[in-house]
Design a protein around this motif. Sequence first.
Motif, mmCIF file in Angstrom:
data_model
loop_
_atom_site.group_PDB
_atom_site.id
_atom_site.type_symbol
_atom_site.label_atom_id
_atom_site.label_comp_id
_atom_site.label_asym_id
_atom_site.label_seq_id
_atom_site.Cartn_x
_atom_site.Cartn_y
_atom_site.Cartn_z
ATOM 1 N N MET A 96 -3.516 -13.483 -25.408
ATOM 2 C CA MET A 96 -3.344 -12.088 -25.779
ATOM 3 C C MET A 96 -4.526 -11.303 -25.248
ATOM 4 O O MET A 96 -5.092 -11.696 -24.261
ATOM 5 N N GLU B 218 -2.028 -20.029 -27.568
ATOM 6 C CA GLU B 218 -3.056 -18.996 -27.787
ATOM 7 C C GLU B 218 -2.436 -17.801 -28.460
ATOM 8 O O GLU B 218 -3.024 -17.167 -29.346
ATOM 9 N N GLU B 219 -1.209 -17.493 -28.035
ATOM 10 C CA GLU B 219 -0.550 -16.286 -28.538
ATOM 11 C C GLU B 219 -0.249 -16.368 -30.032
ATOM 12 O O GLU B 219 -0.041 -15.351 -30.672
ATOM 13 N N ASP C 203 -0.255 -11.523 -18.824
ATOM 14 C CA ASP C 203 -0.768 -12.299 -19.948
ATOM 15 C C ASP C 203 0.091 -13.506 -20.204
ATOM 16 O O ASP C 203 1.153 -13.393 -20.828
ATOM 17 N N PRO C 204 -0.304 -14.683 -19.743
ATOM 18 C CA PRO C 204 -1.582 -15.063 -19.156
ATOM 19 C C PRO C 204 -1.491 -15.487 -17.696
ATOM 20 O O PRO C 204 -2.466 -15.986 -17.145
ATOM 21 N N HIS D 45 -5.119 -19.680 -21.204
ATOM 22 C CA HIS D 45 -3.946 -20.179 -21.932
ATOM 23 C C HIS D 45 -2.708 -20.111 -21.053
ATOM 24 O O HIS D 45 -2.636 -19.345 -20.095
ATOM 25 N N ASP E 243 -8.313 -14.893 -19.753
ATOM 26 C CA ASP E 243 -6.992 -14.778 -20.357
ATOM 27 C C ASP E 243 -6.131 -14.073 -19.314
ATOM 28 O O ASP E 243 -5.372 -14.696 -18.577
HETATM 29 ZN ZN LIG Z 1 -3.321 -13.806 -23.342
#
Ligand SMILES: [Zn+2]
Length: 732
Positions: free
Chosen positions: A1, A409-410, A372-373, A362, A438
């Motif tokens: 994120m 990660e999210e 992202d990402p 991530h 990221d």
């Molecule tokens: Zn991210």
Amino acid sequence: MRSVPLAVPVGFFAILILSAALLGQHQEASSSLASTPILGFSAAHAAAEHKLETEFQAIPSSQRAREWHRTFTAEPHPAASERNNQLADFIADEWRKQGWEDVTLRRYDVLHSRPRSVSLEMTTPVQYTASLREDPVDTDPDTKNPAAPGAYFGYSASGEVTAEVVYAHSGNPEDYDLLRKHGISVKGKIALVRYSNPYSYRGFKALTAEREGAAALLIYSDPAEDGYTRGKVFPDGPWGPESHIQRGAITYDYIVPGDPTTPGWASVTGAKHIAPEEARSLPRIPALPLSWRDAKPLLENMNGPEAPRDWQGALPIKYRLTGAVAAHMKVDMDASLQPYTVVEARIRGSELPDEWVLLGNHRDAWVFGGVDPSSGTASMMELTRAIGEMKSRGIRPRRTLVVCSWDGEEYALTGSTEWGEQFADDLEKKLVAYLNVDESVSGAASTAGPEGLSFSPAAVASLAPMLVQASKDVHAPSGKSLYEAWRATSKRDDKASAPPLDSGLVETRIGSGSDHTVFLNHLGRPVINLGFSGDYGVYHSMYDDHYWMENIGDPSFEYHVALTRIWGLVALRLANADVLPYDFGFNAVALDHFLTELELRNKVDTHKLKLKKLHERIGDFQRAGDELRESVQQDLASGGNTAEKEERLNQQVLQVESNWLDPDGIPGRPWFQHLIYASRYTYAHLEYPGLTEAVEKGDWKLAAEQAVLIEQAVQKNIELLHKAKASWEKNN
Ligand SMILES: [Zn+2]
């Protein structure tokens, strides 16, 4: 994120006098690159390092970056999906082919969250069924992929609610205060709030709505923030079109990140899990994200009091606080243990294998992950390819390089948190720095103007000088050095008449919202975050995809490659340095600045809280840091230090960041142990977290206790640096 800069630069640093550290390195190269000094290197080793870096920088290719990007964005790949797991295997295979060693898949069984079904209808005064989907776009075939998910929030509670809708602006506590002044409560109702004005993490909006007693929460994207008010919308420009939805997690990971059911320990197979009801990081009410297209009928049918002027958004309607609108909302989430995979690989150091430089990005995306990402993933794969290529030519780093592709990660910074918790003992001793990327390119080069995208890194202050120095040896896509491009975009972004001084270039305030969190805040290791940024309004939507990047974001993929180069250069310098290039004199300048800022912002009354002693200790720490740096730099310039002497010093300075940890953690959030760095519940940066929060509450007793803890940590580090300098000067 990471939708906004991790920290918000306030330009305060610009007025600081240049620290001696930066003056020292400011002598521009009048001679050739080969003879330019590098922080932490002897003259001879600096020449060799420059040669090696030139070789490294020639390898990454924009065409390859484009191909990696296409591969990673070809399908939606959220955490725990089959595609994301296939990509883990793909990365592992590629890393093996590239020559990386010890390629390992680390599995964690974590509490995951995904939708079974979601729905939202306005029931009064007129019937409207929200689509909760994004429209396909003809020019971009990916948007027709049936696998693209609709609207949902990770870790939303399940539930069914029929209730009145109240517009609560950004959903921050002061917004509910204003509603109360109008006699409006959200208790038992559906709170409708918007993103980002001012920015706060959606998980803070969820906690705030829950505390206010709301039955459910809707968060929509107002065009004022990321849509047509800002510029052209997708597919003609970088901003969000009417149906774009900002998905995301609403986990309370600012209290404790990672698997909500294993707070503080790793979710390895067979680990103990607490019951979800006991988890501090799980939301208790159902919530959904909305496009403005789905939010507009709810807003325009209200007939109650008009919302204040700064609550008005960019839709062509009168925004009201409440009145006449009721909705029926149903969220059915599947919450079950699912495997997440962290892919890990290394190139063992030739001389110091037990000192690690860690790189990470991530892998999981809400949909295609164009920015992202997967922009970061493409930059990472070019980086690992280049380092692998160097290894095949016989060039191995002195220290070990470790690279990780994080998962989940999210959801709650999960993969990196679990991995960090699993290997805490090793990391506390061995980790020189964690270099996180990221989003490598979260901005549109096509709308950035002549100066190009902003280079927007954040770093712990001790590593800021070496980052600035490294930027001088990398080219920005404009052809200037990255350093010059960075100065130019900083000047532009600050609307300043001159570029900032070198001491103000690096943002040294670090919030949360990405994978650096466990390493800095829990394990006390130095971190750097790197990325380019600019206009970007499709964050966490289906339109954040390959088409966006190829046509709007970085059509030449030159920014991806520039990021690979600076990331690689910083990694190689940390891996090859004779003496680790931490600058504690500069670190102290930042610490003192943070403290002054805290006093000014809160108008701290010196009768209630005395911080003079802490300022004095920080002053001593600065002198100790400056003196150590001077002594080391002189000896490095003259050469002739033994490897034993350098290694003794490295082992000592590796402990400085850990000394900022308090094993009890900050009040109320024991997982966050760093006395200097934490994040607010909004993910915004928060310096001296325990002290600051006590001051803001007016709890002077707690504030005094926190100040003493910081003083003791500073004292510990002063003594450590004195000892390090004495042993450096005495022995060889
Ligand atoms: Zn991210």
